[in-house]
Design a protein around this motif. Sequence first.
Motif, short mmCIF file in Angstrom:
data_model
loop_
_atom_site.label_atom_id
_atom_site.label_comp_id
_atom_site.label_asym_id
_atom_site.label_seq_id
_atom_site.Cartn_x
_atom_site.Cartn_y
_atom_site.Cartn_z
N PHE A 89 -16.80 -3.71 7.12
CA PHE A 89 -18.07 -4.44 7.27
C PHE A 89 -18.46 -5.09 5.94
CE2 PHE A 89 -19.18 -0.90 10.49
CZ PHE A 89 -18.33 -1.46 11.42
N LEU A 100 -17.74 -8.74 6.94
CA LEU A 100 -19.03 -9.20 7.48
C LEU A 100 -19.89 -9.83 6.40
CD1 LEU A 100 -21.13 -9.28 9.82
CD2 LEU A 100 -21.78 -6.96 9.18
N PHE A 114 -8.30 5.85 14.91
CA PHE A 114 -8.50 5.38 16.28
C PHE A 114 -9.88 4.74 16.51
CE2 PHE A 114 -8.79 10.12 16.49
CZ PHE A 114 -10.17 10.24 16.68
N TYR A 115 -10.63 4.54 15.44
CA TYR A 115 -11.84 3.72 15.60
C TYR A 115 -11.46 2.27 15.83
CZ TYR A 115 -14.97 7.55 14.41
OH TYR A 115 -15.68 8.71 14.44
N THR A 141 -9.45 -1.66 15.21
CA THR A 141 -9.39 -2.79 14.29
C THR A 141 -10.74 -3.15 13.69
OG1 THR A 141 -7.46 -3.65 15.46
CG2 THR A 141 -8.68 -5.21 14.10
N SER A 142 -11.80 -3.01 14.46
CA SER A 142 -13.13 -3.35 13.93
C SER A 142 -13.47 -2.51 12.71
CB SER A 142 -14.21 -3.13 15.00
OG SER A 142 -14.27 -1.76 15.37
N HIS A 143 -12.90 -1.31 12.64
CA HIS A 143 -13.19 -0.40 11.55
C HIS A 143 -12.07 -0.31 10.52
CE1 HIS A 143 -16.49 0.62 14.13
NE2 HIS A 143 -16.92 1.57 13.34
N SER A 152 -3.16 -2.98 12.97
CA SER A 152 -2.64 -1.62 13.11
C SER A 152 -2.82 -1.11 14.54
CB SER A 152 -3.38 -0.70 12.14
OG SER A 152 -3.16 0.66 12.47
N LEU A 153 -1.91 -0.26 14.94
CA LEU A 153 -2.12 0.53 16.15
C LEU A 153 -3.30 1.45 15.91
CD1 LEU A 153 1.57 1.61 16.87
CD2 LEU A 153 0.28 -0.20 18.04
N ILE A 154 -3.73 2.15 16.96
CA ILE A 154 -4.71 3.21 16.77
C ILE A 154 -4.02 4.56 16.90
CG2 ILE A 154 -6.70 1.87 17.49
CD1 ILE A 154 -6.50 3.50 20.18
N ALA A 155 -4.56 5.52 16.19
CA ALA A 155 -4.06 6.90 16.21
C ALA A 155 -4.87 7.64 15.15
CB ALA A 155 -2.58 6.95 15.85
N PRO A 156 -4.81 8.96 15.12
CA PRO A 156 -5.39 9.67 13.98
C PRO A 156 -4.75 9.15 12.69
CG PRO A 156 -4.83 11.20 15.74
CD PRO A 156 -4.25 9.87 16.13
#
Lengths: 297, 326
Positions: free
Chosen positions: B96, B100, B129-130, B132-134, B298-302
């Motif tokens: 952000f 942003l 896993f939050y 791409t936005s994060h 990126s993919l999501i995952a822990p």
Amino acid sequence: MTTATTPHATPALSADTRFAPDAERVRLLKDRARFSRLETVRLIEIAKVGHYTSAFSAAELFSVLYYDAMRLSDDPNWADRDRFMMGKGHAAVGLFPILADLGYFGRDILDGYTRLGNPLGDHPDMTKVPGIDFSSGSIGHALSAGCGMALSARMQGQDYVTYVMIGDGELQEGQVWEAALFGAHYGLSNLVGIIDRNGYQLDGAVDDVIGVEPIVDKWQAFGWEVHVVDGHDVTALATLFRALRADAARTRPAMVVARTVKGKGVSYMETDPGWHLGYLDPGDAERAIAEINAMEA
Amino acid sequence: MSARPQSANSWQYRALNALTPGLDHFSDALLDEIAAGVPIVAGTADLQYSNGLEKFARLAPDRFVQFGISEQNMVSAAAGMAACGQSPYVATFASFLALLCCEQIRMDVAYSKLPVRLVGHHAGISLGFYGTSHHATEDLAIMRAIAGLAVVAPSDGNQLRSLIRAARDWAGPIYFRIGRGRDPEIYGTPPVLEIGKGIERSTGRDLTIIATGSTVHPADLAAKALTEAGHSVGLIDMHTVKPLDAALIRDVAGRTGQILTVEEHNVLGGLGGAVAEVLADIGGSVRLTRHGIMDEYSLIAPPTHLYHHYRLDAGGIEQVARGLLS
């Protein structure tokens, strides 16, 4: 409770009995809200961290939208479907089970929530998840995206309705108010905003962090038709959304201020704002599940 | 019946600080600055438990500003405070802050030459896993392209403390890229350092790894494993990405076989890009390999699963380096 300070607007469209759902529908809507909560607990057990309370405050909203209000088909890409998106994307854990229940993706995907390469994460992703109409995660964008969808419907001669759920903390983002001006300026009567007024955000009570009241006056002043409703009353919610759809005379966007309880359904989450994010180990999850199951049917 | 959580494994957001002692470094360093007479103001956008400023807010409430979820407002307000003699640190997720608030940073902070300290935490793919936005895998590139803005990425909490101390004497604005308070300790105490001067932790004739921020620790382990296996592998902790320590890179380029940059960031425009620019200026023949996120989302995952997948953990970096040494 902070939300009690949000006054009711009159007349209460949500009490218009001409649009009330029948008893069987009410039972279904309550059942699916319970299903959303139970699945939220189960999925967060997979991730080991999650937003229980943000999903719980929106459970009835999800249920009423997807099992009553929205015009949907088996095809999640049907061009004339109603659209839904949420600025408070972190509540997606409560919506994913509903999309799976509607057949948009398989149970195996749901069960792989947050695991490497799975499409389902903490926030909804339109590029990966069938049934998600718009991605979110960065707070404050959704109402603008919804304005674009609503304006697009008009430009293309389509009659779908766009629903945008935003958080009450989200009202602190400047972009929300740019969208408020835009939606009113273009008279987007096919746009229905929903504020999940659960009163809390990460760092505390919304009114302590950066106050947002008077919400109703603000949206009215920005040119929106505002309706205040109990966000856990499926009858009132279904009645209101049906009535809004039926109102062909409206020339403005509508904003539904849904008075909700953060963590609704699990007693200690309703009173301890620290549960915006957290984890229940399996034993504690079982006790939470018992409370959810004990909610009024 | 009390349904309250009974297991020690259950936790909620407000316990994050207690569960993550590494978060204390940020608040403690700012409290030290106040004790030294620096007019610190610390602000955050609804993330005081995520970045640990909750401690600062408790101990210095009159110097803490809660902005709510209004990041752009926060950055411009910090610029206003800096214009009035304050020393503001504002913190939110790196995604952000750098993306942003990019224009507020350029116009209100950097172009205006105001000493705002921008702290982007949970950088890279550390929010797992939050999604791409994060994720922030562009922030180094974006911040680096803003004239007049220094860009630092401490590799652990003690180095963060050193950099905050060094910022006291740095006239311009600074972007701090930090993690989630769980970085393994590299420096037992705040190391002596200078903004703009890399730390050569070891030297290597065959290969020199240049890492920044979160990748220094795993790269250190990888370099040690490779050295034990008979290779001569060095490591530079490049805590300042801008102004980059070009002199050190020039020097190393003359005495190592290859250079490998490692960053939790897109390989375009970040540390690897910056090193490539220096090497191009030199016109030498040393081979450079850039390792990081290969211009993709990126993919999501822990997070730890992602570090393994993208070969950003010690084993993965060692594997990449071995490929270069064979």
